[in-house]
Design an enzyme around this catalytic site. Structure first.
Site, PDB file in Angstrom:
ATOM      1  N   ARG A  85     -29.501  84.099  78.050  1.00 19.36           N
ATOM      2  CA  ARG A  85     -28.953  85.322  78.857  1.00 19.36           C
ATOM      3  C   ARG A  85     -27.408  85.469  78.711  1.00 19.36           C
ATOM      4  NH1 ARG A  85     -32.953  82.626  81.596  1.00 19.36           N
ATOM      5  NH2 ARG A  85     -35.105  84.029  81.984  1.00 19.36           N
ATOM      6  N   ASP A 148     -37.680  84.375  88.924  1.00 17.64           N
ATOM      7  CA  ASP A 148     -37.707  82.588  88.784  1.00 17.64           C
ATOM      8  C   ASP A 148     -38.890  82.371  90.122  1.00 17.64           C
ATOM      9  OD1 ASP A 148     -35.590  82.128  86.513  1.00 17.64           O
ATOM     10  OD2 ASP A 148     -35.216  83.915  88.003  1.00 17.64           O
ATOM     11  N   HIS A 175     -29.829  82.700  87.250  1.00 14.84           N
ATOM     12  CA  HIS A 175     -30.892  83.085  86.890  1.00 14.84           C
ATOM     13  C   HIS A 175     -30.789  82.642  85.258  1.00 14.84           C
ATOM     14  CE1 HIS A 175     -34.147  85.241  85.219  1.00 14.84           C
ATOM     15  NE2 HIS A 175     -33.282  86.194  84.509  1.00 14.84           N
TER      16      HIS A 175
HETATM   17  P1  NAD Z   1     -34.570  97.744  76.625  1.00 12.48           P
HETATM   18  O1  NAD Z   1     -33.660  97.691  75.278  1.00 12.48           O
HETATM   19  O2  NAD Z   1     -35.863  98.079  76.520  1.00 12.48           O
HETATM   20  O3  NAD Z   1     -33.575  98.843  77.414  1.00 12.48           O
HETATM   21  C1  NAD Z   1     -32.296  98.906  77.741  1.00 12.48           C
HETATM   22  C2  NAD Z   1     -31.931 100.477  77.642  1.00 12.48           C
HETATM   23  O4  NAD Z   1     -30.643 100.431  78.245  1.00 12.48           O
HETATM   24  C3  NAD Z   1     -32.203 101.241  76.540  1.00 12.48           C
HETATM   25  O5  NAD Z   1     -33.125 102.400  76.886  1.00 12.48           O
HETATM   26  C4  NAD Z   1     -30.982 101.669  76.257  1.00 12.48           C
HETATM   27  O6  NAD Z   1     -30.842 103.023  75.648  1.00 12.48           O
HETATM   28  C5  NAD Z   1     -30.181 101.619  77.569  1.00 12.48           C
HETATM   29  N1  NAD Z   1     -28.380 101.869  77.586  1.00 12.48           N
HETATM   30  C6  NAD Z   1     -27.971 100.964  76.691  1.00 12.48           C
HETATM   31  N2  NAD Z   1     -26.727 101.569  76.942  1.00 12.48           N
HETATM   32  C7  NAD Z   1     -26.601 102.299  78.046  1.00 12.48           C
HETATM   33  C8  NAD Z   1     -25.646 103.036  78.687  1.00 12.48           C
HETATM   34  N3  NAD Z   1     -24.344 102.749  78.331  1.00 12.48           N
HETATM   35  N4  NAD Z   1     -25.953 103.942  79.639  1.00 12.48           N
HETATM   36  C9  NAD Z   1     -27.221 103.746  79.995  1.00 12.48           C
HETATM   37  N5  NAD Z   1     -28.306 103.364  79.385  1.00 12.48           N
HETATM   38  C10 NAD Z   1     -27.826 102.559  78.363  1.00 12.48           C
HETATM   39  O7  NAD Z   1     -34.058  96.490  77.222  1.00 12.48           O
HETATM   40  P2  NAD Z   1     -34.974  95.681  78.377  1.00 12.48           P
HETATM   41  O8  NAD Z   1     -36.075  94.939  78.290  1.00 12.48           O
HETATM   42  O9  NAD Z   1     -35.226  96.984  79.413  1.00 12.48           O
HETATM   43  O10 NAD Z   1     -33.767  94.876  79.244  1.00 12.48           O
HETATM   44  C11 NAD Z   1     -32.690  95.440  80.037  1.00 12.48           C
HETATM   45  C12 NAD Z   1     -32.024  94.392  80.583  1.00 12.48           C
HETATM   46  O11 NAD Z   1     -32.689  93.692  81.699  1.00 12.48           O
HETATM   47  C13 NAD Z   1     -31.580  93.425  79.516  1.00 12.48           C
HETATM   48  O12 NAD Z   1     -30.294  92.991  79.717  1.00 12.48           O
HETATM   49  C14 NAD Z   1     -32.580  92.094  79.931  1.00 12.48           C
HETATM   50  O13 NAD Z   1     -31.986  90.894  79.568  1.00 12.48           O
HETATM   51  C15 NAD Z   1     -32.670  92.381  81.277  1.00 12.48           C
HETATM   52  N6  NAD Z   1     -33.713  91.547  82.053  1.00 12.48           N
HETATM   53  C16 NAD Z   1     -33.503  90.993  83.028  1.00 12.48           C
HETATM   54  C17 NAD Z   1     -34.196  90.208  83.836  1.00 12.48           C
HETATM   55  C18 NAD Z   1     -34.139  89.707  85.132  1.00 12.48           C
HETATM   56  O14 NAD Z   1     -34.920  88.857  85.672  1.00 12.48           O
HETATM   57  N7  NAD Z   1     -32.808  89.947  85.892  1.00 12.48           N
HETATM   58  C19 NAD Z   1     -35.757  89.977  83.305  1.00 12.48           C
HETATM   59  C20 NAD Z   1     -35.994  90.761  82.009  1.00 12.48           C
HETATM   60  C21 NAD Z   1     -34.890  91.555  81.575  1.00 12.48           C
END
Ligand code: NAD
Length: 315
Positions: A85, A148, A175
């Site tokens: 991450r 988690d 995390h």
């Molecule tokens: P994804 O690629 O499917 O979606 C990300 C989206 O963000 C895309 O649609 C993209 O167009 C958009 N984006 C990028 N730049 C942008 C901007 N400037 N303004 C608006 N939108 C923008 O990715 P995902 O699988 O949805 O993951 C998103 C985030 O969540 C990642 O950083 C991932 O690591 C995180 N995540 C966190 C957890 C947690 O427990 N906190 C769990 C899973 C994933």
């Protein structure tokens, strides 16, 4: 109660769907730099509404965030196989810095709920930006180890043959790789884990404990290896957090927030069990951890602090 989601990718769209299923809001606004994606996800989720709950689901722009109670941030890149991450920090911090002022411009009273990774450090950067607009730290919440903790509870529930909703066990700290599973204080129905296992005649020895610990810690890597991304667990965690805020539920969840002092490390953004209400974070619980867990928490806080400080010196 209107809720905004910035980043309509896998996590954002799944969170929106879970919010509709839970009826945690009356309106959900999806925003994405890829407008077509936001339009398509909003339409697809809206078509589920007649089977679920009456929630308006629209795509929009930042001005549509006006009057939002919560704005969820899920914009940014996700982990690819082999990436941690923390590897995402530079790319996602740049995205965050471009979107948070826009959110605050139109929804200055909303609670900011960060889920993009590395979530702890990005929550701290968001809190710094919010602070420069006079927004209190308690209004900036990172989803932190909520997921988690759910993984820990679900694995314990399965092994101990009990509904995981009756398993009380927390994952705290980062995390990420240095997270801390609080085995010493976990209980089921008020009974310590090992005693519960003994009463129910279920084996819970060191090798089972170590295997569950490993499965919780490495869950995301394993899921990403199999299907490229994780989104159902975090989508549900986000919908739960949104519900707690929109319904002013005063629930205890392991969220990330800037913390004055944790095991001697100052001003680090980390997950601990915290009481959350409609106004954001109300309080943080003080846990009676074992000496080993305290040492692990110290290491986790130190590592997060070092990553944040090194980000700050280069940005
Ligand atoms: P994804 O690629 O499917 O979606 C990300 C989206 O963000 C895309 O649609 C993209 O167009 C958009 N984006 C990028 N730049 C942008 C901007 N400037 N303004 C608006 N939108 C923008 O990715 P995902 O699988 O949805 O993951 C998103 C985030 O969540 C990642 O950083 C991932 O690591 C995180 N995540 C966190 C957890 C947690 O427990 N906190 C769990 C899973 C994933």
């Amino acid at each position: 109660m209107k809720v905004g989601i910035v980043g309509a990718g896998l996590v954002g769209a799944t969170a929106a769907y879970a919010i509709v299923m839970r009826k945690a809001a009356s309106e959900v606004v999806l925003i994405d730099v890829n407008k077509k994606r936001a339009d398509a996800e909003a339409a697809d989720i809206l078509h589920a509404v007649p089977f679920l709950n009456p929630v308006d689901v629209i795509s929009g722009d930042y001005e549509d965030l006006r009057d939002c109670k919560v704005v969820v941030i899920t914009a940014g890149v996700n982990q690819k196989q082999g990436e941690s991450r923390i590897d995402l920090l530079g790319r996602n911090a740049a995205i965050l810095i471009s979107i948070v002022p826009n959110i605050i411009k139109y929804a200055p009273k909303s609670i900011l709920l960060m889920a993009t990774n590395p979530v702890d450090i990005l929550t701290q950067i968001t809190a710094d930006i919010a602070d420069s607009y006079g927004i209190h730290n308690s209004k900036v919440i990172g989803s932190g180890t909520t997921l988690d903790t759910a993984r820990f509870r679900s694995l314990l529930g399965t092994h101990l043959e009990i509904d995981s909703q009756h398993v009380h066990a927390f994952v705290i700290g980062e995390h990420g790789d240095s997270e801390v599973l609080t085995w010493s204080i976990a209980d089921i129905g008020g009974i310590p884990l090992k005693e519960f296992a003994r009463q129910r005649n279920i084996l819970l020895d060191e090798s089972i404990i170590s295997s569950i610990d490993d499965k919780v810690r490495n869950a995301a890597y394993k899921i990403i290896e199999g299907k490229g991304a994780t989104y159902y667990g975090i989508g549900s965690a986000i919908s739960k957090l949104v519900e707690v805020i929109t319904r002013d539920n005063k629930a205890i969840l392991t969220v990330s927030s800037k913390t004055k002092n944790i095991e001697g490390i100052e001003n680090v953004t980390i997950s601990l069990p915290r009481i959350i209400s409609g106004n954001g974070i109300v309080d943080t619980l003080k846990l009676e951890l074992s000496e080993m867990e305290k040492a692990e928490l110290y290491r986790s806080a130190k590592s997060l602090k070092e990553f944040y400080d090194s980000y700050k010196t280069t940005n």
